[in-house]
Motif scaffolding. Structure first.
Motif, short mmCIF file in Angstrom:
data_model
loop_
_atom_site.label_atom_id
_atom_site.label_comp_id
_atom_site.label_asym_id
_atom_site.label_seq_id
_atom_site.Cartn_x
_atom_site.Cartn_y
_atom_site.Cartn_z
N ILE A 83 -1.02 5.84 3.07
CA ILE A 83 -2.16 5.00 3.49
C ILE A 83 -1.75 4.17 4.71
O ILE A 83 -2.50 4.06 5.68
CB ILE A 83 -2.60 4.07 2.34
CG1 ILE A 83 -3.04 4.90 1.15
CG2 ILE A 83 -3.62 3.05 2.80
CD1 ILE A 83 -4.47 4.95 0.82
N ARG A 105 -3.40 4.20 8.48
CA ARG A 105 -3.92 2.98 9.09
C ARG A 105 -3.24 2.69 10.43
O ARG A 105 -3.90 2.33 11.40
CB ARG A 105 -3.75 1.79 8.14
CG ARG A 105 -4.67 1.85 6.93
CD ARG A 105 -4.39 0.71 6.00
NE ARG A 105 -5.21 0.78 4.80
CZ ARG A 105 -5.00 0.03 3.72
NH1 ARG A 105 -4.02 -0.86 3.71
NH2 ARG A 105 -5.78 0.16 2.68
N ALA A 132 0.87 -1.18 0.00
CA ALA A 132 0.00 0.00 0.00
C ALA A 132 0.90 1.22 0.00
O ALA A 132 2.06 1.15 0.43
CB ALA A 132 -0.94 0.00 1.21
N ARG A 133 0.37 2.32 -0.46
CA ARG A 133 1.15 3.55 -0.47
C ARG A 133 1.51 3.96 0.97
O ARG A 133 0.75 3.72 1.89
CB ARG A 133 0.37 4.67 -1.17
CG ARG A 133 0.17 4.41 -2.66
CD ARG A 133 -0.44 5.58 -3.40
NE ARG A 133 -1.65 6.13 -2.77
CZ ARG A 133 -2.88 5.64 -2.95
NH1 ARG A 133 -3.06 4.60 -3.74
NH2 ARG A 133 -3.92 6.20 -2.34
N GLN A 188 -12.52 -5.08 -1.83
CA GLN A 188 -13.08 -6.07 -2.75
C GLN A 188 -12.14 -6.36 -3.92
O GLN A 188 -12.03 -7.50 -4.36
CB GLN A 188 -14.44 -5.62 -3.30
CG GLN A 188 -15.48 -5.37 -2.26
CD GLN A 188 -15.48 -3.92 -1.74
OE1 GLN A 188 -14.46 -3.23 -1.73
NE2 GLN A 188 -16.63 -3.47 -1.27
N SER A 189 -11.46 -5.35 -4.41
CA SER A 189 -10.51 -5.55 -5.52
C SER A 189 -9.32 -6.37 -5.07
O SER A 189 -8.85 -7.26 -5.78
CB SER A 189 -10.03 -4.20 -6.05
OG SER A 189 -11.09 -3.47 -6.58
N THR A 190 -8.83 -6.08 -3.87
CA THR A 190 -7.71 -6.84 -3.32
C THR A 190 -8.10 -8.29 -3.13
O THR A 190 -7.35 -9.21 -3.47
CB THR A 190 -7.25 -6.23 -1.98
OG1 THR A 190 -6.88 -4.87 -2.21
CG2 THR A 190 -6.08 -7.00 -1.40
N ASP A 192 -1.55 -4.63 -4.60
CA ASP A 192 -1.65 -3.33 -3.94
C ASP A 192 -2.99 -3.24 -3.22
O ASP A 192 -4.05 -3.39 -3.83
CB ASP A 192 -1.54 -2.22 -4.98
CG ASP A 192 -1.50 -0.83 -4.37
OD1 ASP A 192 -1.89 -0.66 -3.20
OD2 ASP A 192 -1.10 0.10 -5.09
N ASN A 193 -2.95 -3.00 -1.91
CA ASN A 193 -4.16 -2.88 -1.10
C ASN A 193 -4.39 -1.42 -0.68
O ASN A 193 -4.86 -1.14 0.41
CB ASN A 193 -4.08 -3.78 0.14
CG ASN A 193 -5.40 -3.88 0.87
OD1 ASN A 193 -6.47 -3.81 0.25
ND2 ASN A 193 -5.35 -4.02 2.17
N SER A 194 -4.07 -0.49 -1.58
CA SER A 194 -4.31 0.92 -1.29
C SER A 194 -5.75 1.31 -1.57
O SER A 194 -6.23 2.32 -1.06
CB SER A 194 -3.39 1.80 -2.15
OG SER A 194 -2.04 1.57 -1.86
N GLY A 195 -6.45 0.53 -2.37
CA GLY A 195 -7.81 0.87 -2.78
C GLY A 195 -8.87 0.03 -2.10
O GLY A 195 -8.77 -0.31 -0.92
N ALA A 196 -9.87 -0.33 -2.88
CA ALA A 196 -11.04 -1.05 -2.36
C ALA A 196 -10.66 -2.48 -1.95
O ALA A 196 -9.98 -3.20 -2.68
CB ALA A 196 -12.13 -1.10 -3.42
#
Length: 185
Positions: free
Chosen positions: A126, A130, A122-123, A170-172, A164-168
């Motif tokens: 972010i 967290r 992740a960036r 569900q996508s990850t 990359d788990n920087s976003g949604a």
């Protein structure tokens, strides 16, 4: 020689705050046939974070001596163990999920054979958000954790998938499930 009928072990790794526990839980919620292995850790029971079995150092060593772990290691001043029951779970599920430390992956591959690594990233900003929202570390401790982002994985691992788990979430999860269910990707 009979072929190995055990399910793969899916190791989810990455820096603190990357969302390993959230991804693991969401994977199991999306596919209830998956099995998540609960770790044994020498951490206070009320420390928060993942669900784990808390033990003290003396009890942990007794468990090591009794062969209770398929894999165990030290990291960040704590001791971690993956129960030997993982081998039974591997005969009952399409895949078994574990939260592992990056430094123990070579040993995990030797112990489990079919190990597939999901390296969550992740960036930096972010991760910082967290970690701060968890409220478990000081600003200096968070900075030290962020400085370890460049820790490399052991050389020679057979199956590594960076997500990359920087976003949604569900996508990850969709990308993670594709690691062992390529036909559904």
């Amino acid at each position: 020689m009979m072929p190995d009928k055990r399910a793969p072990v899916i190791a989810v790794v990455g820096p603190s705050g990357v969302g390993k526990d959230s991804v693991l839980q969401a994977m199991c919620a999306t596919d209830p046939s998956l099995r998540l292995v609960r770790r044994t850790i020498t951490r206070a029971e009320d420390a928060g974070g993942e669900a784990f079995d808390a033990v003290d150092n003396h009890r942990f060593q007794e468990m090591v001596d009794a062969g209770s772990f398929a894999l165990h290691w030290n990291a960040h001043g704590l001791r971690y163990g993956i129960p030997a029951t993982i081998n039974t779970l591997r005969q009952q599920a399409p895949a078994v999920l574990v939260n592992l430390s990056r430094g123990v992956l070579s040993e995990a591959e030797q112990a489990f054979g079919d190990l597939r690594v999901i390296l969550l990233t992740a960036r930096r900003e972010i991760l910082a958000q967290r970690l701060a929202s968890r409220g478990r570390e000081t600003r200096d401790e968070i900075e030290r954790r962020l400085d370890r982002l460049s820790v490399c994985l052991p050389v020679g691992l057979r199956s590594v998938h960076e997500i990359d788990n920087s976003g949604a979430l569900q996508s990850t999860v969709a990308a993670a499930l594709a690691v062992f269910q390529p036909e559904s990707a």
